[in-house]
Motif scaffolding. Structure first.
Motif, PDB file in Angstrom:
ATOM      1  N   GLU A  16       0.837  -1.208   0.000  1.00 43.04           N
ATOM      2  CA  GLU A  16       0.000   0.000   0.000  1.00 43.04           C
ATOM      3  C   GLU A  16       0.869   1.254   0.000  1.00 43.04           C
ATOM      4  OE1 GLU A  16      -3.807   1.789   2.523  1.00 43.04           O
ATOM      5  OE2 GLU A  16      -2.349   0.494   3.527  1.00 43.04           O
ATOM      6  N   THR A  48       2.324   3.168  -3.441  1.00 41.47           N
ATOM      7  CA  THR A  48       1.547   3.935  -4.417  1.00 41.47           C
ATOM      8  C   THR A  48       0.883   5.143  -3.756  1.00 41.47           C
ATOM      9  OG1 THR A  48      -0.279   3.827  -6.005  1.00 41.47           O
ATOM     10  CG2 THR A  48      -0.495   2.491  -4.020  1.00 41.47           C
ATOM     11  N   ASP A  49       0.620   6.142  -4.581  1.00 42.19           N
ATOM     12  CA  ASP A  49      -0.072   7.335  -4.093  1.00 42.19           C
ATOM     13  C   ASP A  49      -1.587   7.175  -4.151  1.00 42.19           C
ATOM     14  OD1 ASP A  49       2.376   8.654  -3.722  1.00 42.19           O
ATOM     15  OD2 ASP A  49       2.385   9.387  -5.795  1.00 42.19           O
ATOM     16  N   LYS A  50      -2.048   6.150  -4.894  1.00 42.15           N
ATOM     17  CA  LYS A  50      -3.483   5.964  -5.069  1.00 42.15           C
ATOM     18  C   LYS A  50      -3.881   4.516  -4.784  1.00 42.15           C
ATOM     19  CE  LYS A  50      -3.782   9.601  -8.589  1.00 42.15           C
ATOM     20  NZ  LYS A  50      -4.148   9.911  -9.998  1.00 42.15           N
ATOM     21  N   PRO A  51      -3.735   4.088  -3.527  1.00 37.99           N
ATOM     22  CA  PRO A  51      -4.093   2.698  -3.208  1.00 37.99           C
ATOM     23  C   PRO A  51      -5.597   2.488  -3.216  1.00 37.99           C
ATOM     24  CG  PRO A  51      -3.573   3.886  -1.192  1.00 37.99           C
ATOM     25  CD  PRO A  51      -3.270   4.824  -2.331  1.00 37.99           C
ATOM     26  N   LEU A  52      -5.996   1.242  -3.403  1.00 35.67           N
ATOM     27  CA  LEU A  52      -7.400   0.898  -3.223  1.00 35.67           C
ATOM     28  C   LEU A  52      -7.746   1.006  -1.745  1.00 35.67           C
ATOM     29  CD1 LEU A  52      -7.734  -2.243  -5.530  1.00 35.67           C
ATOM     30  CD2 LEU A  52      -8.300   0.127  -6.072  1.00 35.67           C
ATOM     31  N   ASP A  53      -9.017   1.095  -1.442  1.00 37.51           N
ATOM     32  CA  ASP A  53      -9.467   1.175  -0.058  1.00 37.51           C
ATOM     33  C   ASP A  53      -9.243  -0.158   0.640  1.00 37.51           C
ATOM     34  OD1 ASP A  53     -12.067   0.692   1.891  1.00 37.51           O
ATOM     35  OD2 ASP A  53     -11.290   2.742   1.986  1.00 37.51           O
ATOM     36  N   LYS A  64      -2.178  -1.743  -4.456  1.00 42.78           N
ATOM     37  CA  LYS A  64      -1.566  -0.625  -5.175  1.00 42.78           C
ATOM     38  C   LYS A  64      -2.265  -0.324  -6.498  1.00 42.78           C
ATOM     39  CE  LYS A  64       2.679  -1.489  -6.751  1.00 42.78           C
ATOM     40  NZ  LYS A  64       2.860  -1.817  -8.189  1.00 42.78           N
ATOM     41  N   ASN A  65      -3.396  -1.012  -6.713  1.00 39.38           N
ATOM     42  CA  ASN A  65      -4.220  -0.775  -7.907  1.00 39.38           C
ATOM     43  C   ASN A  65      -3.399  -0.909  -9.188  1.00 39.38           C
ATOM     44  OD1 ASN A  65      -6.543  -0.235  -9.327  1.00 39.38           O
ATOM     45  ND2 ASN A  65      -6.442   1.980  -9.055  1.00 39.38           N
ATOM     46  N   LYS A  68      -2.051  -1.836 -12.914  1.00 36.81           N
ATOM     47  CA  LYS A  68      -2.680  -1.922 -14.233  1.00 36.81           C
ATOM     48  C   LYS A  68      -2.607  -3.342 -14.771  1.00 36.81           C
ATOM     49  CE  LYS A  68      -1.139   2.803 -15.161  1.00 36.81           C
ATOM     50  NZ  LYS A  68      -0.190   3.633 -15.951  1.00 36.81           N
ATOM     51  N   TYR A 120     -12.436  -4.117 -11.052  1.00 39.34           N
ATOM     52  CA  TYR A 120     -11.378  -3.110 -11.188  1.00 39.34           C
ATOM     53  C   TYR A 120     -10.844  -2.980 -12.619  1.00 39.34           C
ATOM     54  CZ  TYR A 120     -11.366  -3.517  -6.095  1.00 39.34           C
ATOM     55  OH  TYR A 120     -11.731  -3.547  -4.777  1.00 39.34           O
TER      56      TYR A 120
END
Length: 233
Positions: A109, A112-117, A154-155, A157, A187
């Motif tokens: 987590e 990344t700057d945009k993790p999943l909840d 970390k969402n 790609k 996702y």
């Protein structure tokens, strides 16, 4: 095209110990697709996955992920590529034994700057009640769910899965495949799944079959069988 692989070659060793594992592999995968890479031991499937993941350095060829060419990148640039794009799931979980489920997931987590909840992900993967447990307190299937959550937080790609059900019994394997299917739908994660299991190819959009370092078959399924309905897992 989201993933483009062109004429990838990879060898190990030298002189009498020289082995060419990949002999010129060319294929592609669209964004949001689930793709199986299948073949017998020694066919090159895990090596191909590792080249795409930047864990192995290919001898020649091209791998582009979302337009980014990774062949020729130096170590620090490869690390940034993996951090920005990829999630990895392995056969043997690779969890940190003295960290809880939640802490194992937090390891990625923070990348990344945009993790999943976190709470949503734990709920999706059925781990909410196990979040404070250590790996030794979990079943094999629960440990693999934790490994999936760690990769997904970390969402990424692109999710690279190397024998994700290889250490699991048939019932637990089906549960894990259902989860991967749900993650793909929820996702839109592009997935490459290396597997020996012949049944798994029926649930994915695209199938790549390797033999002796070359692609023997490369095709799309006209109809998909839901993971919950797969037989002979």
């Amino acid at each position: 095209m989201y993933l483009e692989v062109k004429d990838v070659k990879k060898s190990y060793g030298s002189d009498a110990g020289y082995t060419q594992v990949l002999k010129g592999v060319t294929t592609s995968v669209e964004k949001g697709e689930m793709c199986v890479i299948q073949g017998t031991s020694g066919s090159g499937k895990s090596t191909l996955l590792n080249c795409i993941g930047g864990l192995d350095i290919m001898d020649s060829g091209s791998v582009k992920v979302d337009g980014t060419e990774i062949f020729g990148l130096k170590a620090d640039a490869l690390a940034k590529y993996r951090k920005a794009n990829l999630g990895f799931i392995f056969q043997f979980y690779n969890l940190v034994p003295n960290l809880t489920v939640e802490e194992n997931i937090q390891v990625c987590e923070y990348l990344t700057d945009k993790p999943l909840d976190m709470n949503e992900l734990l709920d999706t993967l059925g781990l909410t009640e196990h979040r404070k447990k250590f790996p030794s307190q979990l079943s094999g299937g629960q440990q693999q769910r934790c490994a999936i959550a760690r990769a997904l937080i970390k969402n990424p790609k692109l999710l690279l899965c190397d024998e994700p059900t290889g250490a699991l019994d048939s019932r637990t394997s089906r549960d894990i495949l259902v989860l991967l299917e749900q993650v793909n739908r929820k996702y839109g994660t592009t997935m490459l799944i290396v597997t020996h299991n012949n049944a798994i190819k029926n649930m994915v959009h695209k199938v790549i079959i390797l033999k002796d370092g070359l692609i023997k078959k490369d095709y799309y399924n006209e109809t998909l069988i839901p993971a919950a309905e797969l037989e002979d897992l």
